[in-house]
Design an enzyme around this catalytic site. Sequence first.
Site, mmCIF file in Angstrom:
data_model
loop_
_atom_site.group_PDB
_atom_site.id
_atom_site.type_symbol
_atom_site.label_atom_id
_atom_site.label_comp_id
_atom_site.label_asym_id
_atom_site.label_seq_id
_atom_site.Cartn_x
_atom_site.Cartn_y
_atom_site.Cartn_z
ATOM 1 N N ASP A 79 22.541 33.984 28.086
ATOM 2 C CA ASP A 79 22.861 35.247 27.709
ATOM 3 C C ASP A 79 23.929 35.131 26.417
ATOM 4 O O ASP A 79 24.375 36.295 26.045
ATOM 5 C CB ASP A 79 23.979 35.967 28.781
ATOM 6 N N ARG A 104 28.558 33.191 32.979
ATOM 7 C CA ARG A 104 28.727 33.361 31.612
ATOM 8 C C ARG A 104 30.227 33.066 31.123
ATOM 9 O O ARG A 104 30.516 32.856 29.923
ATOM 10 C CB ARG A 104 28.425 34.995 31.370
ATOM 11 N N HIS A 178 28.468 48.077 30.797
ATOM 12 C CA HIS A 178 29.084 47.772 29.700
ATOM 13 C C HIS A 178 29.225 48.971 28.962
ATOM 14 O O HIS A 178 28.148 50.015 28.867
ATOM 15 C CB HIS A 178 28.431 46.881 28.781
ATOM 16 N N CYS A 279 24.179 44.748 21.917
ATOM 17 C CA CYS A 279 24.631 43.839 22.697
ATOM 18 C C CYS A 279 24.354 42.402 21.860
ATOM 19 O O CYS A 279 25.329 41.291 21.912
ATOM 20 C CB CYS A 279 23.869 43.663 23.618
HETATM 21 N N1 ARG Z 1 22.613 39.645 31.005
HETATM 22 C C1 ARG Z 1 24.127 40.116 30.173
HETATM 23 C C2 ARG Z 1 25.022 40.423 31.002
HETATM 24 O O1 ARG Z 1 24.747 40.824 32.146
HETATM 25 C C3 ARG Z 1 23.760 41.299 29.219
HETATM 26 C C4 ARG Z 1 24.788 41.701 28.323
HETATM 27 C C5 ARG Z 1 24.606 42.836 27.407
HETATM 28 N N2 ARG Z 1 25.721 42.945 26.482
HETATM 29 C C6 ARG Z 1 26.320 44.104 26.260
HETATM 30 N N3 ARG Z 1 27.057 44.095 25.408
HETATM 31 N N4 ARG Z 1 25.835 45.172 26.831
HETATM 32 O O2 ARG Z 1 26.207 40.177 30.806
#
Ligand code: ARG
Length: 296
Positions: A79, A104, A178, A279
Amino acid sequence: MSNTATEPQAAPARVATKRTILMCKPTHYTVSYRINPWMHPEEPTDTSKAVEQWQSLVDVYEQLGFDISYIEPIEGLPDMVYAANGGFVLDGVAYGAKFQYPERQPEGPAYMDWFRDAGLRVAEPVETNEGEGDFLLIDDVILAGTGFRSDSSSHEEIAKVSGRQVITLKLVNPNFYHLDTAIAILDPVPDASGRSNIAYLESAFDEPSLAILRERFPDAIIATEEDAAILGLNSYSDGYNVVIASRATTFAEQLREKGYNPIGVDLSELLLGGGGVKCCTLDLHPVGTDTSVARS
Ligand code: ARG
């Protein structure tokens, strides 16, 4: 009889500003775990397609004259391409990210190392926060999301670190986990009318947050559910050019009506991880640009 009240108002002239951003190539991109409803690890992903699509975003940004830095992708951190989550940078200070999910978490220190190497002062986070995914600078305030990822205690922390007023907004739909999936900042600096505008998805917020948004941004673009459902709001604007998901056609029309120039890119492969244009883009807000210089 005058009918001026019903005539559409001319959109103010839009001014493109040069952006300075950080990106991460999706060399190790895949969907191997599920931390948001978009992710389906049982379904295949195509890393080379992700790289190609990401490169097309880079190409657009280059054509727009953006200054782009790159952080080295790390194997095992699929990610990491979503650079917006790597921190929040303003006035030469990088407030580091502290990710909610263990998958993450190593990204936090990796991005902080990059910020240090780039000469920024790093403010190590105590509270859980996912960087510009949940913190959006508009004029001299920071809109801050909570509900799914960033803890509201990080809003106090970022207020201290940045010295800015922080406005808490509560997200209520797990698909828009987010803040940058539910709000698009359209003006990195105020437009000719002296205001900065946003686009947002009403159903993503609780009532008190909606009341704040309606009051503060009466001219906001209200996004459709259809556009939001492909993360159409997850877009990046230089004040005139707004880079958006190519499938967000109503949003493109709404932007044109307000004098912006929408530019569509296809990041369908990165959408499988639950991310889009914004993102993949961390704004570095270099000192001396935008609102990083206090206005009197
Ligand atoms: N797979 C990532 C997560 O769930 C995607 C992040 C997307 N980033 C964003 N700035 N909205 O954390």
